[in-house]
Each structure stands twice: as C-alpha cells, then as structure tokens.
Design an enzyme around this catalytic site. Structure first.
Site, mmCIF file in Angstrom:
data_model
loop_
_atom_site.group_PDB
_atom_site.id
_atom_site.type_symbol
_atom_site.label_atom_id
_atom_site.label_comp_id
_atom_site.label_asym_id
_atom_site.label_seq_id
_atom_site.Cartn_x
_atom_site.Cartn_y
_atom_site.Cartn_z
ATOM 1 N N CYS A 66 0.659 16.986 23.936
ATOM 2 C CA CYS A 66 1.375 17.924 23.061
ATOM 3 C C CYS A 66 0.666 19.278 23.057
ATOM 4 O O CYS A 66 -0.328 19.465 22.338
ATOM 5 C CB CYS A 66 1.457 17.370 21.638
ATOM 6 S SG CYS A 66 2.337 18.475 20.497
ATOM 7 N N CYS A 117 0.475 20.981 19.561
ATOM 8 C CA CYS A 117 -0.477 20.400 18.616
ATOM 9 C C CYS A 117 -1.917 20.701 19.004
ATOM 10 O O CYS A 117 -2.718 21.170 18.199
ATOM 11 C CB CYS A 117 -0.294 18.881 18.551
ATOM 12 S SG CYS A 117 1.333 18.332 18.020
ATOM 13 N N ASP A 118 -2.249 20.397 20.262
ATOM 14 C CA ASP A 118 -3.648 20.387 20.678
ATOM 15 C C ASP A 118 -4.092 21.660 21.384
ATOM 16 O O ASP A 118 -5.292 21.869 21.588
ATOM 17 C CB ASP A 118 -3.890 19.184 21.600
ATOM 18 C CG ASP A 118 -3.568 17.871 20.909
ATOM 19 O OD1 ASP A 118 -3.706 17.803 19.680
ATOM 20 O OD2 ASP A 118 -3.166 16.909 21.594
#
Length: 524
Positions: free
Chosen positions: A341, A344-345
């Site tokens: 992701c 997200c990361d």
C-alpha cells in the site's frame, strides 16, 4: 490552522458534546508544535466546553497533546498533528471525551468496560494512510470507556528517528505494553478478540445457534453488499458473513471511475455500503473467515472460529487480494521493506530508494505517488510495454526521479535479516542478472482470488482459483452462486462487482422459488 469551512464544521460537531474537555499540550520550538498550538486554539474557539493548557512534561513526546476530563486523564494522546485522514479521529475523540455516546453496540461496550488488566497501546501511523484511522478510533474508543486502557497515536513521519530505531516499515503498527501487537487495519472486534481470550468462543457459540438463512452471502465487499441488499428486498431471511465488511475497497484510496460519483475514497465507499445494507433486515456477521463449504439438506459454511452457518442458498463473494511476487525473501521481509500500500506506507520511506513491481494502472499510480515522497523510484515491468492508461504513463515519464525497467523478472528480495536492502532481477531479453540497492519494494502485480478454502470442495474452480459461474452467477453446485472478483467474470472493477452481486442474488432467489424448499419470510 483550520480554514473557515473546516472550523465551521468542527463547531457543528462540537455542539454534540455535553461535558467539559481539557486539552493538555506538550510543545517544543518546532514548526509542527506551532501548528499544533494553532490547531488547539481553533478547537478552543469553537466550543465553550474546551479548555487548553500547556504542560511540558519531560516524559512525553513533543509535540503532542492529551484529551482529558476534569476528573482525570482519559488516556488518549495525539503525538503529531491529527490532520488528513486522522482529523476524523480527533473529532470523534473530542466528542466521546465530551460525553457523546459512541456508535457501538451495548455488548461491545460492556465487553470493553469489563476488560481486566492495564493496557497501554501506541499506534504508529501516517497521515496519508486510509487504514490507520480505524485502528486509532477503535483504541481511542476503548480508552474512553475503560480507564485502564491508554492509547497514543504517533505520526511516523514526524517521529522518523523513533520509527527508524524500531524498524517500523508498515502502518498502522500497534504496540501493546511495549511489544508489537499487530499491523494493518483492525476493528474494535478484532482488537477485543486478541486481548479477551474468551471472546472468540462466545461469538462462535452465538453464530452456531442461528437459524438457517434463505440466502447467506459470504463476503462483505461491493459484490457481497449488493447481493445482500437485493436478497433482503425480496423479504427473505438474509445473512452476510465477512472477514471484514468492505473487503479490498477498504485498501483503495482514490476511486474516480464509480459512475455518478466523480471521486471518493475506499473507506468512505465501504462505510456507505455497510450503512445501506444495515438499512435492511440483514444479519451482518463481521470478522468471521469461512473455512469450508459442505453440502446436505442445507448448504453449510464452516467458519474458522468453529461455528457453522446454514442456508438454503449461498452467494460466494469473497473477493481477491494483492498477488505476491512468489520470490525468495518476499515473505521474510513483508512489513520490513516489502509493502503493498503506497498510500499507507509511502511516508515511512521518505528520502529513500524504492521499487514498484508492476506496470499496470496500480503500479504506475503507486510510482507517481511515491515519487513525491521518496528519493528515487524504479518501476519494474515484466512485459515490454506498460499496461497503464496513457495519461498515467506520460505523467510517470515526466518525473525526474523515476527509472523504468522493462522486461524485468524479479528473482529475489535481498535483506540483512532485519530489513530490505536490495532487489535481484533478471533482464528477460538478455538473461543478464542485476542487483539494485534500495530500502523498499511496493508490489502491484494484480489480484489472486480468495478461494483457498474452497479448493478440493464441490465448487468448480479454474486453475487460477477463480469460481466458475454462468450468466446468472450459478456455480457448478445448485444453490451456490458466485459474484465479484472471486469469479471468472472479467474486469475486476467495483462497479462490475456490484452488478454481479445483484445478478447472483436474483439468481439465488429464482433458484429458491423454483425448488421445493419453501422460502421463509424474514422476521418482523
């Protein structure tokens, strides 16, 4: 800090609070601390119930602030500015500390209040992560309801040294009492199941005692939600059992091709699906994973919890998940540099070198997003042409810190035992082997259907594991239907999955009225 529109919205929300809220800030001389001071002043301005004071305690992160009631600490702290996706977490925490009742069922509230023990949670997040708010909001809620629970949200981008020291390379990452508790999206029920050891057994007993359904939908994504709505509208007993309601949509950030909705985000769409399903008489059984399908007088779905659900017709809509590369080192370094992701990361790799595997829309979009954060992106494509839309490819090629490697076959993820340090790949044209030093690898190579639990069973699957369905969604087993990304229907898109879910539901209803099994009306 807040513009006039956002401040007006916050004022409207804060009118729901009924009790005093004390905010205690611990600040330093950083730019982030100045922004935090401004944010807290805006919060104080919109509600007479809010007071703000500074207390630069030595044993807390700076900049940060806690939310308290006059009679003592509630146990909620925000280390970093809770803006972006986390602004909703801040608003909910303010309301709940201020006496606004949480939107969870009475049984869950009682279970949280009855927890015996001292639980200190901290959650490392990124402000661009769409999965992080659910974890933050769940733990904040628990801290409001139980004084022995404490929770701190920590912005990993702001506290980068701490993230590096702990080798956190995926968010959300949750610690409980200084030990890693979990990573990824978690709901209140999942958290409770991990710390309340008797919860799973109690839930399984309740599920096992349920009366048979007329239509049972397995899966809570777009296909499953549509199927449940269409079944419930027929007035028959309908149930949905899902590992997580919303499915893969929860992991999707930008959605711009859902007709009639110009743009939205996955979690928002998933919340709308759940709200729509709940407006009908549908029994939603969330956080349950199916493990086996059995045939008999009724179709049985065994769950990993040990419970068994029974139904006259079943719709399989378990969706798909990101495909793994299947190379040495991938599993060992998952969440230690191997990620799936970018939204997200990505912030955890600020200033670092990363690779994106896959040249479809998902891969190219990921590379474009990451290029604005990291030092350099190398995109690897197995074929000799990028399969993404032309507008995305043109944007990618215009970025100065992106390298595109075509006809590349990834062969190994390289690491030092703790984190990713490189990627090995082969030039498919020349056969030459290469190694690239980097710190992160984002895998975007398509989907694999969630059908492991069906293999060896009565339902026919393709060699790729997809459920074989006909034009009405019927599988090889009478009364068992399939819908969405888990089936052979081409083009894995949200809007197509919804249509397939509706079609499978209509097919299931047609099956019920054409068999000798009477269709029971839903309970009033």
């Amino acid at each position: 800090m807040l513009d006039a529109n956002l401040k007006a919205q916050l004022k409207g929300y804060m009118e729901r609070a009924t009790s005093p809220i004390e905010i205690v800030a611990s600040l330093d001389d950083s730019e982030a601390a100045g922004q935090m001071r401004s944010l807290l002043a805006d919060i104080k301005d919109v509600s007479s119930l809010v007071t703000v004071r500074e207390d630069n305690a030595a044993d807390v992160r700076k900049p940060s602030f806690s939310l308290n009631r006059p009679d003592g600490s509630v146990g909620i702290r925000f280390s970093g500015l809770p803006m972006g996706h986390e602004f909703t977490s801040l608003v909910l925490a303010l309301l709940q500390v201020g006496g606004y009742p949480p939107k969870v069922d009475a049984d869950t509230i009682a279970q949280i209040k009855a927890l015996d023990g001292d639980f200190t949670f901290r959650t490392y997040i990124s402000l661009t992560c769409q999965n992080c708010p659910e974890v933050v909001q769940a733990l904040n809620l628990m801290a409001v309801l139980n004084p022995r629970i404490r929770h701190e949200m920590i912005d990993g981008a702001l506290f980068q040294d701490e993230v590096t020291a702990l080798q956190i390379m995926a968010v959300p990452t949750v610690y409980l009492n200084d030990a890693v508790f979990g990573q990824g999206r978690m709901e209140v029920g999942e958290i409770l199941a991990k710390i309340d050891t008797g919860a799973v057994k109690r839930a399984a007993a309740k599920l096992d005692a349920k009366a048979p359904f007329d239509v049972l939908v397995v899966g809570g994504g777009p296909a499953g939600a549509a199927a449940a709505i269409y079944a419930a509208r027929k007035g028959i007993r309908t149930g949905v059992v899902a590992e997580r309601f919303g499915g893969q949509v929860l992991d999707t950030l930008g959605i711009e091709n859902f007709i009639s909705v110009k743009e939205t985000e996955g979690p928002r769409l998933a919340a709308g699906l759940e709200e729509h399903v709940k407006s009908y008489d549908v029994d939603i059984m969330n956080l349950q994973r199916a493990s086996k399908l059995n045939l008999g007088d009724l179709i049985e779905i065994e769950l990993e919890s040990g419970a068994t659900l029974r139904s006259k017709a079943v719709i399989l809509a378990t969706g798909a998940r990101w495909r793994d590369m299947g190379v040495p080192g991938e599993k060992e370094y998952r969440t230690k540099g191997v990620a799936y992701c970018p939204h997200c990361d990505g912030p955890l790799f600020k200033g670092k070198r990363v690779a994106v595997i896959g040249g479809g829309n998902s891969g190219v979009e990921a590379a474009i997003d990451l290029a604005g954060i990291v030092a350099h992106v190398t995109l690897f494509e197995f074929m000799d042409v990028l399969r993404a839309d032309a507008v995305l490819v043109n944007k990618l090629k215009s970025l100065p810190n992106v390298t595109i490697v075509m006809e590349a076959q990834t062969t190994e993820v390289i690491g030092d035992g703790k984190k990713v340090t490189g990627l090995a790949y082969k030039d498919r044209k020349s056969g030459e082997a290469h190694t690239l030093e980097l710190e992160g690898i984002f895998v975007q190579i398509g989907l694999v259907p969630n059908t492991e639990w069906l293999k060896g069973g009565p339902v026919d699957l393709t060699p790729r594991g997809e459920i074989i369905v006909d034009a009405k969604g019927q599988t090889s087993v009478p009364g068992v239907f399939g819908a969405g990304d888990v089936t052979t229907v081409p083009y894995k898109q949200i809007i197509i999955a919804m249509g397939e879910g509706a079609k499978a539901s209509l097919g299931a209803f047609d099956h019920l009225i054409r068999t000798s099994v009477p269709v029971a009306k839903a309970a009033e």
